[in-house]
Design a protein around this motif. Structure first.
Motif, mmCIF file in Angstrom:
data_model
loop_
_atom_site.group_PDB
_atom_site.id
_atom_site.type_symbol
_atom_site.label_atom_id
_atom_site.label_comp_id
_atom_site.label_asym_id
_atom_site.label_seq_id
_atom_site.Cartn_x
_atom_site.Cartn_y
_atom_site.Cartn_z
ATOM 1 N N ALA A 1 -14.270 -15.245 12.599
ATOM 2 C CA ALA A 1 -13.208 -14.616 11.811
ATOM 3 C C ALA A 1 -13.770 -13.384 11.098
ATOM 4 C CB ALA A 1 -12.648 -15.602 10.804
ATOM 5 N N TRP A 2 -12.993 -12.306 11.086
ATOM 6 C CA TRP A 2 -13.506 -11.037 10.585
ATOM 7 C C TRP A 2 -13.033 -10.730 9.163
ATOM 8 C CZ3 TRP A 2 -9.740 -7.277 9.598
ATOM 9 C CH2 TRP A 2 -8.493 -7.462 10.220
ATOM 10 N N GLU A 3 -13.919 -10.058 8.443
ATOM 11 C CA GLU A 3 -13.589 -9.569 7.094
ATOM 12 C C GLU A 3 -13.228 -8.091 7.102
ATOM 13 O OE1 GLU A 3 -15.134 -13.262 6.907
ATOM 14 O OE2 GLU A 3 -16.476 -11.616 7.500
ATOM 15 N N PRO B 1 -5.792 8.886 13.235
ATOM 16 C CA PRO B 1 -6.054 7.842 12.236
ATOM 17 C C PRO B 1 -5.019 7.758 11.125
ATOM 18 C CG PRO B 1 -7.600 9.664 12.003
ATOM 19 C CD PRO B 1 -6.869 9.885 13.277
ATOM 20 N N TYR B 2 -4.503 8.894 10.674
ATOM 21 C CA TYR B 2 -3.529 8.860 9.573
ATOM 22 C C TYR B 2 -2.215 8.245 10.045
ATOM 23 C CZ TYR B 2 -6.959 12.152 7.717
ATOM 24 O OH TYR B 2 -8.133 12.738 7.311
ATOM 25 N N GLU B 3 -1.783 8.632 11.231
ATOM 26 C CA GLU B 3 -0.548 8.079 11.776
ATOM 27 C C GLU B 3 -0.723 6.592 12.096
ATOM 28 O OE1 GLU B 3 -0.553 12.453 12.361
ATOM 29 O OE2 GLU B 3 -2.005 10.838 12.684
ATOM 30 N N ALA B 4 -1.891 6.225 12.626
ATOM 31 C CA ALA B 4 -2.145 4.815 12.951
ATOM 32 C C ALA B 4 -2.132 3.956 11.690
ATOM 33 C CB ALA B 4 -3.485 4.678 13.670
ATOM 34 N N ARG B 5 -2.667 4.478 10.620
ATOM 35 C CA ARG B 5 -2.659 3.731 9.356
ATOM 36 C C ARG B 5 -1.227 3.493 8.886
ATOM 37 N NH1 ARG B 5 -5.992 2.462 5.136
ATOM 38 N NH2 ARG B 5 -4.968 2.314 3.108
ATOM 39 N N ARG C 1 -3.154 -3.670 -0.481
ATOM 40 C CA ARG C 1 -4.486 -4.157 -0.838
ATOM 41 C C ARG C 1 -5.240 -4.626 0.401
ATOM 42 N NH1 ARG C 1 -1.642 -6.435 -5.197
ATOM 43 N NH2 ARG C 1 -1.555 -8.459 -4.141
ATOM 44 N N GLN C 2 -4.542 -5.327 1.288
ATOM 45 C CA GLN C 2 -5.168 -5.771 2.531
ATOM 46 C C GLN C 2 -5.644 -4.589 3.367
ATOM 47 O OE1 GLN C 2 -5.550 -9.065 4.204
ATOM 48 N NE2 GLN C 2 -5.628 -9.554 2.027
ATOM 49 N N MET C 3 -4.823 -3.548 3.412
ATOM 50 C CA MET C 3 -5.200 -2.353 4.156
ATOM 51 C C MET C 3 -6.482 -1.742 3.587
ATOM 52 S SD MET C 3 -2.850 -1.491 6.584
ATOM 53 C CE MET C 3 -2.973 0.288 6.642
ATOM 54 N N GLU C 4 -6.549 -1.594 2.295
ATOM 55 C CA GLU C 4 -7.698 -0.961 1.651
ATOM 56 C C GLU C 4 -8.963 -1.784 1.834
ATOM 57 O OE1 GLU C 4 -8.068 1.946 0.192
ATOM 58 O OE2 GLU C 4 -6.001 2.522 0.589
ATOM 59 N N GLU C 5 -8.840 -3.105 1.709
ATOM 60 C CA GLU C 5 -10.008 -3.975 1.741
ATOM 61 C C GLU C 5 -10.513 -4.248 3.152
ATOM 62 O OE1 GLU C 5 -8.847 -7.517 -0.244
ATOM 63 O OE2 GLU C 5 -8.584 -6.542 -2.205
ATOM 64 N N SER D 1 -18.965 1.989 0.747
ATOM 65 C CA SER D 1 -17.905 1.462 -0.120
ATOM 66 C C SER D 1 -16.953 0.554 0.639
ATOM 67 C CB SER D 1 -17.120 2.613 -0.756
ATOM 68 O OG SER D 1 -16.560 3.462 0.248
ATOM 69 N N PHE D 2 -16.844 0.732 1.966
ATOM 70 C CA PHE D 2 -15.971 -0.138 2.755
ATOM 71 C C PHE D 2 -16.698 -1.397 3.208
ATOM 72 C CE2 PHE D 2 -14.262 -1.491 6.923
ATOM 73 C CZ PHE D 2 -13.016 -1.919 6.490
ATOM 74 N N LEU D 3 -17.883 -1.241 3.772
ATOM 75 C CA LEU D 3 -18.614 -2.396 4.293
ATOM 76 C C LEU D 3 -19.386 -3.158 3.228
ATOM 77 C CD1 LEU D 3 -20.064 -1.010 7.668
ATOM 78 C CD2 LEU D 3 -18.196 -2.651 7.365
#
Length: 342
Positions: free
Chosen positions: A141-143, A152-156, A192-196, A218-220
């Motif tokens: 399971a991934w974090e 990337p902006y459109e995909a987000r 929040r899920q998107m950011e984390e 900061s992400f990983l």
């Protein structure tokens, strides 16, 4: 003399610029993973679209590496053939070109990297991003998910809408109706899920058959570790994606079969999708190439039975060992550190 000095200065600046852009050059990799050549056929039946810019080898992942870089990690993926570069041809009536749409130097593929940072069941997500139609093995399971995609902006934005729709659908099924304040709370939770959990790289460099991209600490939570699990999938990319939005309290329109910026798969041959699709049954994964551990077959993971997809751990953690009976290195006999049992 002035010209010589000016030339020397320009040469020094060019060298420094090249060093900055080539951060992976000259650095030892944190880890390196290899994938067989010639397995860019999904479950064994997938066939490339009838297009001049895509064919056997173009989405065939050969290696995936990680390099240390100031403030983060630079990942590098290498394919069997040179990466197709966006062209200056117009794609709509407004005069938009393919190069305008895909501004990061590639347009034919998405590269998903799912990171299992603790290898503990129940601590992450076992689903993949929309349209991939895969599930992870419980112990993988991934974090964190890193999504290298041409837009990337459109995909987000698309992922935000899809996750919001899914959350709202679930709430409606459980409660029957959802208040406006509850909808806002769901949207905040999705954000929040998107950011984390999900990162879309925008520091990207394409060179021949390779592409490198930067992911910040900061992400990983630090540089990528060789003891983490990595699951890498290659899909064909589509530059256009539309998601029907529901009214605030109305029914939710299910996302299209392509999912998030993914080129789909279907029976027969086509210019618009991959061929080799199965007729009937559950949704077939359009993943072209997949990184799997030794002893696991990509074709099985992507096949009709679709067992859980296990991540690859580049380096297994080294367990502490007890001192030998002779008390080496001046140590007296003592019990070794205990290892917790599962």
């Amino acid at each position: 003399m002035v010209l010589v000095r000016r030339f020397s200065l320009l040469l020094l600046l060019a060298t420094l610029t090249g060093a900055c852009h080539g951060g992976t050059r000259g650095s030892a990799p944190l880890f390196s993973l290899e994938d067989p050549r010639g397995d860019d056929h999904g479950d064994g039946e997938l066939r490339y679209p009838l297009r001049n810019d895509m064919g056997p080898g173009t989405l065939d992942l050969l290696s995936f590496r990680a390099f240390p870089e100031s403030g983060g990690t630079r990942f590098e993926a290498t394919f069997a053939r040179p990466i197709a570069v966006p062209q200056r041809r117009t794609v709509d009536a407004a005069g938009t070109t393919q190069a305008d749409q895909a501004r990061f130097g590639f347009y034919t593929f998405n590269l998903d990297v799912y990171v299992d940072q603790d290898q503990q069941e129940g601590s992450g997500r076992t689903d993949t991003l929309p349209g991939r139609h895969l599930s992870f093995a419980p112990g993988s399971a991934w974090e964190k998910a890193i999504v290298l995609t041409p837009r990337p902006y459109e995909a987000r934005d698309v992922l935000r809408k899809l996750w919001r729709n899914a959350a709202l659908t679930e709430a409606q099924q459980q409660q029957g109706s959802v208040s406006e304040s509850a909808v806002r709370a769901l949207e905040a939770q999705v954000e929040r899920q998107m950011e984390e959990r999900v990162f879309f790289p925008t520091r990207v460099r394409v060179f021949g058959p390779s592409v490198s991209f930067f992911v910040p600490d900061s992400f990983l939570g630090g540089q990528a570790q060789p003891s983490w699990g990595y699951a890498v999938a290659v899909t064909g990319a589509t530059l256009e994606q539309r998601v029907e939005l529901p009214t605030l309290f109305g029914g939710v329109t299910a996302p299209g079969p392509q999912g998030m910026m993914v080129l789909g798969i279907g029976p027969g041959v086509s210019q618009e999708r991959f061929g080799g699709g199965r007729v009937g049954g559950s949704a077939q994964s359009p993943v072209v190439d997949l990184l799997v551990p030794e002893g696991v077959r990509q074709e099985s993971v992507l096949g009709p039975e679709a067992p859980g997809w296990p991540a690859v751990v580049p380096v297994s953690p080294v367990l502490p060992q007890a001192p030998d009976a002779s008390g080496a290195a001046g140590q007296t006999d003592a019990p070794g550190p205990s290892v917790p049992h599962e």
